[in-house]
Motif scaffolding. Structure first.
Motif, short mmCIF file in Angstrom:
data_model
loop_
_atom_site.label_atom_id
_atom_site.label_comp_id
_atom_site.label_asym_id
_atom_site.label_seq_id
_atom_site.Cartn_x
_atom_site.Cartn_y
_atom_site.Cartn_z
N HIS A 70 0.84 -1.11 0.02
CA HIS A 70 -0.09 -0.01 0.11
C HIS A 70 0.99 1.11 0.04
O HIS A 70 0.24 2.35 -0.12
CB HIS A 70 -1.02 0.06 1.08
CG HIS A 70 -1.65 -1.06 1.36
ND1 HIS A 70 -2.60 -1.26 0.17
CD2 HIS A 70 -1.84 -2.21 2.05
CE1 HIS A 70 -3.70 -2.40 0.48
NE2 HIS A 70 -2.98 -2.98 1.62
N PHE A 88 -7.64 8.89 -1.93
CA PHE A 88 -8.38 8.54 -0.78
C PHE A 88 -8.33 7.19 -0.92
O PHE A 88 -8.76 6.68 0.31
CB PHE A 88 -9.69 9.16 -1.11
CG PHE A 88 -10.21 8.47 -2.20
CD1 PHE A 88 -11.37 7.37 -2.16
CD2 PHE A 88 -10.04 8.96 -3.54
CE1 PHE A 88 -12.11 6.89 -2.88
CE2 PHE A 88 -10.93 8.32 -4.44
CZ PHE A 88 -11.71 7.36 -4.32
N ARG A 89 -7.96 6.43 -1.82
CA ARG A 89 -7.78 4.65 -1.93
C ARG A 89 -6.63 4.24 -1.30
O ARG A 89 -6.24 2.95 -1.15
CB ARG A 89 -8.28 4.39 -3.16
CG ARG A 89 -9.53 4.81 -3.72
CD ARG A 89 -9.84 3.84 -4.94
NE ARG A 89 -10.87 4.30 -5.70
CZ ARG A 89 -11.46 3.97 -6.80
NH1 ARG A 89 -10.80 3.19 -7.49
NH2 ARG A 89 -12.71 4.13 -7.19
N VAL A 90 -5.55 4.90 -1.03
CA VAL A 90 -4.16 4.46 -0.55
C VAL A 90 -4.16 4.59 0.92
O VAL A 90 -4.58 5.53 1.52
CB VAL A 90 -3.12 5.63 -1.25
CG1 VAL A 90 -1.95 5.31 -0.60
CG2 VAL A 90 -3.06 5.76 -2.76
N PRO A 91 -4.21 3.46 1.54
CA PRO A 91 -4.06 3.34 2.92
C PRO A 91 -2.98 3.85 3.42
O PRO A 91 -2.04 4.36 3.03
CB PRO A 91 -4.05 1.75 3.20
CG PRO A 91 -4.47 1.12 1.91
CD PRO A 91 -4.01 2.05 0.74
N TYR A 177 -7.87 4.62 6.29
CA TYR A 177 -7.94 5.57 5.11
C TYR A 177 -7.93 7.01 5.33
O TYR A 177 -8.55 7.53 6.25
CB TYR A 177 -8.97 5.03 4.27
CG TYR A 177 -8.73 3.67 3.73
CD1 TYR A 177 -8.28 3.69 2.28
CD2 TYR A 177 -9.30 2.69 4.05
CE1 TYR A 177 -7.80 2.20 1.92
CE2 TYR A 177 -9.09 1.26 3.73
CZ TYR A 177 -8.24 1.18 2.57
OH TYR A 177 -8.32 -0.12 1.97
N ASP A 179 -9.82 9.21 4.16
CA ASP A 179 -11.13 9.93 4.12
C ASP A 179 -12.02 9.49 5.34
O ASP A 179 -13.00 9.83 5.66
CB ASP A 179 -11.98 9.49 2.96
CG ASP A 179 -12.19 7.96 3.18
OD1 ASP A 179 -11.71 7.20 3.83
OD2 ASP A 179 -13.30 7.53 2.05
N THR A 181 -12.92 6.38 6.69
CA THR A 181 -13.79 5.04 6.73
C THR A 181 -13.01 4.02 7.49
O THR A 181 -13.48 2.96 7.48
CB THR A 181 -14.06 4.83 5.20
OG1 THR A 181 -12.73 4.36 4.53
CG2 THR A 181 -14.70 5.48 4.49
N CYS A 183 -11.09 1.21 8.62
CA CYS A 183 -10.29 -0.07 7.81
C CYS A 183 -11.32 -0.31 6.62
O CYS A 183 -10.68 -1.24 5.82
CB CYS A 183 -10.37 -1.44 8.68
SG CYS A 183 -9.18 -1.02 10.18
N PRO A 185 -12.52 -0.02 2.92
CA PRO A 185 -12.03 0.76 1.45
C PRO A 185 -13.06 1.82 1.13
O PRO A 185 -14.28 1.25 1.51
CB PRO A 185 -11.77 -0.40 0.71
CG PRO A 185 -11.52 -1.72 1.26
CD PRO A 185 -12.45 -1.46 2.61
N PRO A 186 -12.57 2.86 0.93
CA PRO A 186 -13.62 4.04 0.42
C PRO A 186 -14.37 3.45 -0.96
O PRO A 186 -13.60 2.98 -1.63
CB PRO A 186 -12.81 5.35 0.30
CG PRO A 186 -11.30 4.86 0.27
CD PRO A 186 -11.49 3.59 0.96
#
Length: 190
Positions: A70, A88-91, A177, A179, A181, A183, A185-186
């Protein structure tokens, strides 16, 4: 019926005051300009340093911390803004003590799931029971049961996700994440 009236003068004064505050914050100094000799520029003082990860128990002090799947490390700036729009999808990577906790959690999870992999037991419920047996309470597992299973553990302040397949048991820890959320995934961006 009672009406509250405001005069146009009051609204105009308020608008002017807000505008004056905004304009006062704008100047000709730019970050990085030398304001005074011998003093660091504002950008040097405001730039956060990169986190330093010391070796965790079981790691050798000379080896670099392992890169996770990640960790985003673009080599060139994106020209189409794809990376920027999908950031926003990158942990969030783990650092410091949380990184050590994440490495320990990954080792425990992989060790607990390896017997299932060797038996060919890829049922999501078997995976979930094994992870709950480690003391995790917020565990999700999914898959078809024939070729593999995936899992997601919310073990605040870290998250552990991975898969168990015929070829390997894989787990990875991260810090949620950007944004908010946690754990999960957004599902959307801007």
């Amino acid at each position: 019926m009672t009406m509250i009236r405001t005069s146009g003068g009051r609204l105009g004064m308020l608008s002017m005051a807000v505008l004056a505050l905004l304009v006062a914050g704008c100047g000709t100094e730019r970050p990085g300009d030398d304001v005074a000799a011998g003093r660091p520029s504002r950008s040097a003082a405001a730039t956060p340093s990169a986190p330093v990860d010391l070796p965790c128990p079981g790691e050798s002090p000379t080896s670099a911390p392992p890169k996770t799947a990640h960790t985003a490390s673009p080599t060139a700036p994106p020209t189409d803004h794809y990376a920027e729009n999908h950031g926003f999808r990158v942990p969030i990577p783990l650092h410091g003590r949380n990184r050590c906790q994440g490495l320990a959690a990954v080792a425990r999870v992989e060790h607990a799931l390896e017997p299932l992999r060797r038996r060919g037991d890829f049922h999501p419920e078997s995976t979930r029971r094994a992870l709950i047996g480690l003391g995790y309470r917020n565990v999700q597992s999914y898959g078809d049961g024939a070729t593999g299973a995936g899992f997601l553990i919310d073990a605040d302040p870290l998250c552990v996700e991975g898969t168990i397949t015929r070829d390997a048991t894989r787990a990875d820890a991260f810090g949620g994440y950007p944004d908010g959320t946690d754990c999960q995934p957004p599902s959307g961006g801007h």
